[in-house]
Design an enzyme around this catalytic site. Structure first.
Site, PDB file in Angstrom:
ATOM      1  N   LYS A  82      -1.676  -4.003  -8.894  1.00 40.69           N
ATOM      2  CA  LYS A  82      -1.855  -5.003  -9.942  1.00 40.69           C
ATOM      3  C   LYS A  82      -2.015  -6.407  -9.374  1.00 40.69           C
ATOM      4  CE  LYS A  82       0.595  -4.602 -13.769  1.00 40.69           C
ATOM      5  NZ  LYS A  82       1.736  -4.344 -14.683  1.00 40.69           N
TER       6      LYS A  82
ATOM      7  N   HIS B 249       0.832  -1.205   0.000  1.00 41.18           N
ATOM      8  CA  HIS B 249       0.000   0.000   0.000  1.00 41.18           C
ATOM      9  C   HIS B 249       0.871   1.261   0.000  1.00 41.18           C
ATOM     10  CE1 HIS B 249      -2.908  -2.877   2.024  1.00 41.18           C
ATOM     11  NE2 HIS B 249      -3.634  -2.409   1.033  1.00 41.18           N
TER      12      HIS B 249
END
Length: 276
Positions: free
Chosen positions: A147, A32
């Protein structure tokens, strides 16, 4: 860095069409933080906004909504230490859904009802609904998604394009542990032994890729053998598959491809993918 909990506070801090936005469900890890750094890089002069919200709409009744980790204090400490985030938006359910969310944004079945959508029906409707709502609140110029959630990234890119939203969607590369395990908030459910066993998922994807690149073209047989391989080692695989990157259709020669997998190890469901 400012922590806000209400839509009114958020809107008071932002001008439309400027921010770089990273939507998350919290329980932040290095993956993150890499997305936040990417948001800062694509919009160095704009405010970077990260949301923390565990979205009930994308969980099935038997899934881990109630036990999904809520770690606001440590999340904010990590973001403060990194220094790349300007605003953290952490609404509660009553703030984001002040009345039952009867309106839903339903993505097209040819993309949303395969792979993850087949095994988690309604998942992408929940994702699109909350992300579209967050986009309306933040009104960003840029949005960054990992992704690792490959199909989700594709669904959201199509949503932005088809709904005419003035947002540039960026995909962040998957971060992995030193052993090669894709970082995920759900990895904390795994024991130390299971974390090592979890490497078998990416290994199975690499074996699928190697077989295809070696000339094997019976895709269904390759995928079935890969699933049998994991099942024999104690996994419950949902899918291991070779797909085209641009539309997640079955793999064909001469096109950019991706290997994707989802499987349950013990009580924890893991996903991974490798482009080739």
């Amino acid at each position: 860095m400012k922590l806000v909990h209400t839509v009114a506070e958020l809107r008071s801090l932002l001008a439309p069409g400027l921010a770089a936005f990273v939507p998350t469900m919290g329980n932040l890890h290095a993956g993150h933080l890499a997305l936040v750094a990417q948001a800062r890089a694509v919009a160095p002069q704009a405010p970077v906004v990260l949301s923390l919200f565990v979205n009930r709409l994308q969980f099935l009744p038997h899934e881990d909504f109630d036990r999904y980790p809520r770690t606001l204090e440590s999340d904010c400490a990590q973001l403060q230490a990194q220094g790349a985030c300007d605003i953290v938006f952490a609404p509660d359910e009553a703030e984001l859904y002040p009345e039952p969310q009867g309106y839903r944004l339903v993505p097209p079945p040819e993309l949303a009802d395969i792979l993850e959508g087949q095994f988690r029906p309604g998942f992408f409707t929940g994702v699109c609904t909350v992300v579209h709502k967050l986009f309306n609140l933040v009104q960003p110029a840029h949005a960054v998604f990992g992704k690792k959630d490959y199909q989700q990234l594709m669904v959201l890119r199509r949503m932005v394009a088809q709904m005419g939203l003035p947002i540039c969607v960026h995909g962040g590369e998957t971060l992995r542990s030193s052993e090669g395990l894709a970082l995920s908030s759900r990895n904390q459910y795994l024991s130390a032994e299971q974390k090592m066993q979890a490497l078998q998922l990416s290994a199975a994807l690499r074996a699928l890729i190697a077989a295809w690149q070696g000339g094997a073209r019976d895709r269904e047989r390759l995928e079935g053998e890969a699933m049998d391989h994991l099942a024999a080692r104690g996994w419950q695989p949902d899918y291991l598959t070779l797909r085209r990157r641009h539309d997640l259709g079955p793999a064909r020669d001469g096109e950019a491809l991706v290997a994707l997998g989802a499987a349950r190890l013990g009580s924890t469901r893991l996903i991974d993918n490798l482009e080739f």
